[in-house]
Design a protein around this motif. Structure first.
Motif, PDB file in Angstrom:
ATOM      1  N   UNK A 141       0.844  -1.199   0.000  1.00 31.61           N
ATOM      2  CA  UNK A 141       0.000   0.000   0.000  1.00 31.61           C
ATOM      3  C   UNK A 141       0.876   1.245   0.000  1.00 31.61           C
ATOM      4  N   UNK A 142       1.885   1.266   0.845  1.00 30.89           N
ATOM      5  CA  UNK A 142       2.808   2.407   0.898  1.00 30.89           C
ATOM      6  C   UNK A 142       3.520   2.601  -0.439  1.00 30.89           C
ATOM      7  N   UNK A 143       4.048   1.515  -1.008  1.00 30.26           N
ATOM      8  CA  UNK A 143       4.773   1.627  -2.274  1.00 30.26           C
ATOM      9  C   UNK A 143       3.855   2.099  -3.403  1.00 30.26           C
ATOM     10  N   UNK A 144       2.638   1.596  -3.423  1.00 31.21           N
ATOM     11  CA  UNK A 144       1.716   1.983  -4.490  1.00 31.21           C
ATOM     12  C   UNK A 144       1.298   3.437  -4.341  1.00 31.21           C
ATOM     13  N   UNK A 145       1.031   3.882  -3.124  1.00 30.93           N
ATOM     14  CA  UNK A 145       0.698   5.294  -2.913  1.00 30.93           C
ATOM     15  C   UNK A 145       1.835   6.189  -3.383  1.00 30.93           C
ATOM     16  N   UNK A 146       3.063   5.801  -3.075  1.00 28.96           N
ATOM     17  CA  UNK A 146       4.219   6.591  -3.521  1.00 28.96           C
ATOM     18  C   UNK A 146       4.296   6.617  -5.047  1.00 28.96           C
ATOM     19  N   UNK A 147       4.038   5.464  -5.684  1.00 25.42           N
ATOM     20  CA  UNK A 147       4.124   5.384  -7.145  1.00 25.42           C
ATOM     21  C   UNK A 147       3.034   6.227  -7.804  1.00 25.42           C
ATOM     22  N   UNK A 148       1.822   6.200  -7.247  1.00 23.12           N
ATOM     23  CA  UNK A 148       0.735   7.012  -7.806  1.00 23.12           C
ATOM     24  C   UNK A 148       1.075   8.489  -7.700  1.00 23.12           C
ATOM     25  N   UNK A 149       1.573   8.904  -6.564  1.00 29.08           N
ATOM     26  CA  UNK A 149       1.906  10.320  -6.380  1.00 29.08           C
ATOM     27  C   UNK A 149       3.047  10.739  -7.298  1.00 29.08           C
TER      28      UNK A 149
END
Length: 313
Positions: A141-149
């Motif tokens: 979840x953390x990695x995906x949020x970072x990638x989306x941003x």
């Protein structure tokens, strides 16, 4: 002010016409998204699963979440659209971020990204990947949020973290613009979990996230009509989904009542300053009675888009 959204029907057969499967299902979903916009709902939400199986019944397929959201963006003009929620550990972060960025190209600022840690081990088997442990799923979840941003840059949409377990609550406070709790949370348990989210946000030096709840919804013109619609729903919900609950037990959930008493049911949540309520008609991401959208609009005083005042530029 609390806004209202629709858990959009998009699984095979979970429509007023139970024969709505395959390509007809997807076209029906797009039509309901447009109808929700016309009626004044603030947002439509799409779940993100490969299939849905209810109590051992047939596998009910769904369109891909982000492909469907892109199509909805092209069929609508003003309604917001989002995922509830995308499983962050089922795709590489860069892939999901790429999908989100494409939908932003189509919908602009109307996009919300819901992310969750995933829970259905069978879904990972279907995708041909191993089921990660809880810690790895939360890290995704953390990695995906970072990638989306990173992919969206200045156009980054609000990120909603869904979940009720302690790890998801901590993640919502740490990185989320919003937190979602579904379905039909107990108000006291909701208050406890919200305090955990807010504490995590404070520890991270961030403001408390916005909040949305998903609520089962069923509306009748009066008590006899409500019971009649319940009986219709119980017969039509597939695979015995409601066979183990009585009407009196079930009506204690979410937004279930007559037109006259629904606003009082909603106040349980509006008095808690919930930002957004997601209506699930009968069961999540299904719709068994076309009239429910009109009755809910009437009961909750939802204004049609043509009746709303223009937004100041």
């Amino acid at each position: 002010m609390t806004t209202y959204g629709l858990a959009l029907p998009h699984y095979d057969g979970l429509f007023p016409d139970a024969s709505t499967w395959g390509a007809r299902r997807t076209q029906a979903t797009l039509a309901y998204a447009r109808r929700a916009e016309d009626l004044g709902f603030a947002e439509v939400w799409v779940s993100d699963h490969l299939t849905l199986t209810l109590d051992g019944g047939p596998r009910r397929r769904s369109p891909d979440c982000w492909t469907l959201l892109g199509a909805i963006a092209q069929r609508t003009d003003s309604i917001r659209l989002g995922s509830l929620v995308s499983n962050a550990s089922l795709r590489p972060p860069a892939l999901l971020a790429h999908q989100v960025a494409t939908v932003i190209d189509l919908a602009g600022t109307r996009v919300d990204v819901g992310l969750g840690a995933g829970w259905n081990a069978q879904e990972y088997v279907s995708a041909g990947i191993a089921f990660p442990d809880a810690g790895e799923r939360l890290a995704a979840v953390q990695r995906t949020a970072d990638a989306v941003r990173q992919a969206a840059g200045e156009a980054t949409p609000p990120l909603w973290i869904g979940g009720k377990r302690s790890g998801a609550l901590a993640m919502a406070g740490k990185i989320g613009d919003g937190w979602n709790l579904a379905w039909d949370p107990n108000p006291a348990a909701f208050d406890t979990r919200r305090a955990q989210v807010n504490a995590a946000a404070e520890a991270a030096g961030r403001p408390a996230p916005r909040v949305s709840v998903g609520l089962t919804t069923l509306v009748g013109q009066d008590e006899p009509d409500l019971r009649r619609r319940w009986e219709l729903l119980r017969r039509r919900v597939p695979d015995g989904y409601l066979d183990r609950v009585t009407f009196d037990q079930w009506r204690t959930k979410g937004l279930i009542g007559t037109v006259d008493d629904l606003s009082a049911r909603a106040r349980t949540w509006t008095d808690r300053d919930v930002d957004h309520i997601i209506c699930a008609f009968g069961m999540p991401f299904a719709l068994f009675d076309d009239d429910q959208l009109n009755l809910t609009r009437q009961a909750l005083s939802i204004r049609r888009s043509s009746e709303q005042e223009p937004t100041a530029l």
